[in-house]
Scaffold this motif. Structure first.
Motif, PDB file in Angstrom:
ATOM      1  N   ILE A  62      35.995  55.143  -6.869  1.00 26.63           N
ATOM      2  CA  ILE A  62      34.818  54.527  -6.258  1.00 26.63           C
ATOM      3  C   ILE A  62      35.257  53.145  -5.777  1.00 26.63           C
ATOM      4  CG2 ILE A  62      32.447  53.758  -6.646  1.00 26.63           C
ATOM      5  CD1 ILE A  62      32.460  55.700  -9.120  1.00 26.63           C
ATOM      6  N   ASN A  63      35.414  52.990  -4.478  1.00 25.66           N
ATOM      7  CA  ASN A  63      35.941  51.745  -3.915  1.00 25.66           C
ATOM      8  C   ASN A  63      34.819  50.837  -3.432  1.00 25.66           C
ATOM      9  OD1 ASN A  63      38.714  52.504  -4.209  1.00 25.66           O
ATOM     10  ND2 ASN A  63      38.442  53.868  -2.473  1.00 25.66           N
ATOM     11  N   HIS A  64      34.745  49.644  -4.028  1.00 26.58           N
ATOM     12  CA  HIS A  64      33.722  48.669  -3.648  1.00 26.58           C
ATOM     13  C   HIS A  64      34.295  47.608  -2.717  1.00 26.58           C
ATOM     14  CE1 HIS A  64      31.036  50.280  -6.729  1.00 26.58           C
ATOM     15  NE2 HIS A  64      30.088  49.498  -6.239  1.00 26.58           N
ATOM     16  N   PHE A  65      33.549  47.318  -1.653  1.00 23.25           N
ATOM     17  CA  PHE A  65      33.892  46.240  -0.737  1.00 23.25           C
ATOM     18  C   PHE A  65      32.721  45.257  -0.688  1.00 23.25           C
ATOM     19  CE2 PHE A  65      36.181  49.993   0.678  1.00 23.25           C
ATOM     20  CZ  PHE A  65      37.476  49.515   0.826  1.00 23.25           C
ATOM     21  N   GLU A  66      33.036  43.981  -0.855  1.00 22.18           N
ATOM     22  CA  GLU A  66      32.002  42.946  -0.807  1.00 22.18           C
ATOM     23  C   GLU A  66      31.768  42.540   0.641  1.00 22.18           C
ATOM     24  OE1 GLU A  66      30.966  38.676  -2.929  1.00 22.18           O
ATOM     25  OE2 GLU A  66      33.057  39.252  -2.637  1.00 22.18           O
ATOM     26  N   ILE A  67      30.521  42.587   1.060  1.00 23.73           N
ATOM     27  CA  ILE A  67      30.163  42.237   2.428  1.00 23.73           C
ATOM     28  C   ILE A  67      29.174  41.069   2.411  1.00 23.73           C
ATOM     29  CG2 ILE A  67      29.307  43.064   4.638  1.00 23.73           C
ATOM     30  CD1 ILE A  67      31.700  44.672   3.629  1.00 23.73           C
ATOM     31  N   GLU A  68      29.419  40.092   3.262  1.00 25.71           N
ATOM     32  CA  GLU A  68      28.458  39.017   3.485  1.00 25.71           C
ATOM     33  C   GLU A  68      28.142  39.008   4.973  1.00 25.71           C
ATOM     34  OE1 GLU A  68      29.779  35.275   1.959  1.00 25.71           O
ATOM     35  OE2 GLU A  68      30.172  36.054  -0.058  1.00 25.71           O
ATOM     36  N   SER A  69      26.858  39.116   5.298  1.00 22.44           N
ATOM     37  CA  SER A  69      26.457  39.211   6.702  1.00 22.44           C
ATOM     38  C   SER A  69      25.161  38.456   6.936  1.00 22.44           C
ATOM     39  CB  SER A  69      26.283  40.678   7.107  1.00 22.44           C
ATOM     40  OG  SER A  69      25.212  41.264   6.377  1.00 22.44           O
TER      41      SER A  69
END
Length: 210
Positions: A62-69
């Protein structure tokens, strides 16, 4: 949507080892070789974020990517997770591994409290596949919110894509009273990018209100 940050966080072998559930989360899943990594990279405008490979089955955790938008250049920043899940239906992995993956994915989908939506990727070049239909039926049974993303629209003639999309949705209509929202996409031409990002943005706003 304007991206301020897109970064890999962690690969987790179980839902219990995922990052703290403290923000909206959007998961992507589909049959192996459906173009998942390419679509993710296209959406966030970072071709190095999710690892692409000609060999199906590369994503195993389960690959998590942190996104800020933000919605505009100087607007407020929203933090959310984009999650890359292992593909399903790849025949060349060992039976025991397949069972482990199936349990890991089901546990994540049913237990992750901040999961807002699952984007189920379906190859638009093909007629409805039993394995895709079974998976969306499982999501319905588990009451997991999802949308359907038809991929690789640039790889086939538009008429064929429309026929395959209609055939898939018509098959769902046989057992579903209401159909989920769907998108037709291409990682090459960026078709569907704006619609999916708008969908995420709208749901992020709702999550902030709660």
């Amino acid at each position: 949507m304007i991206f301020k940050k897109t970064a890999y966080v962690i690969s987790s072998p179980s839902v219990d080892m995922c990052p703290k559930a403290d923000r909206p989360e959007y998961a992507f899943i589909g049959r192996s070789n459906v173009g998942k990594s390419s679509l993710i990279n296209m959406l966030v405008n970072n071709h190095k974020l999710a690892k692409t490979s000609v060999t199906p089955g590369k994503t195993q955790n389960i690959n998590h990517f942190e996104i800020e938008s933000s919605a505009r250049e100087k607007g407020p920043v929203t933090k959310w997770y984009l999650v890359d899940l292992p593909g399903y239906g790849y025949a060349k992995i060992a039976q025991t591994t397949r069972k482990d993956w199936t349990k890991m994915i089901e546990d994540y989908l049913r237990k992750r409290t901040t999961l807002v939506n699952v984007f189920v990727l379906v190859d638009s070049r093909h007629e409805p596949q039993k394995i895709d239909l079974e998976f969306v039926n499982d999501l319905g049974k588990w009451q997991v919110p999802f949308t359907i993303v038809f991929t690789k629209a640039d790889k086939e003639k538009p008429g064929a894509v429309q026929r395959n999309v209609k055939a898939f949705l018509d098959t769902m209509r046989l057992t579903w009273q209401f159909l989920p929202q769907s998108f037709i996409t291409s990682a090459t031409t960026k078709q569907g990018r704006g619609e999916i990002l708008q969908f995420i943005e709208e749901h992020n706003k709702e999550a902030v209100k709660q």
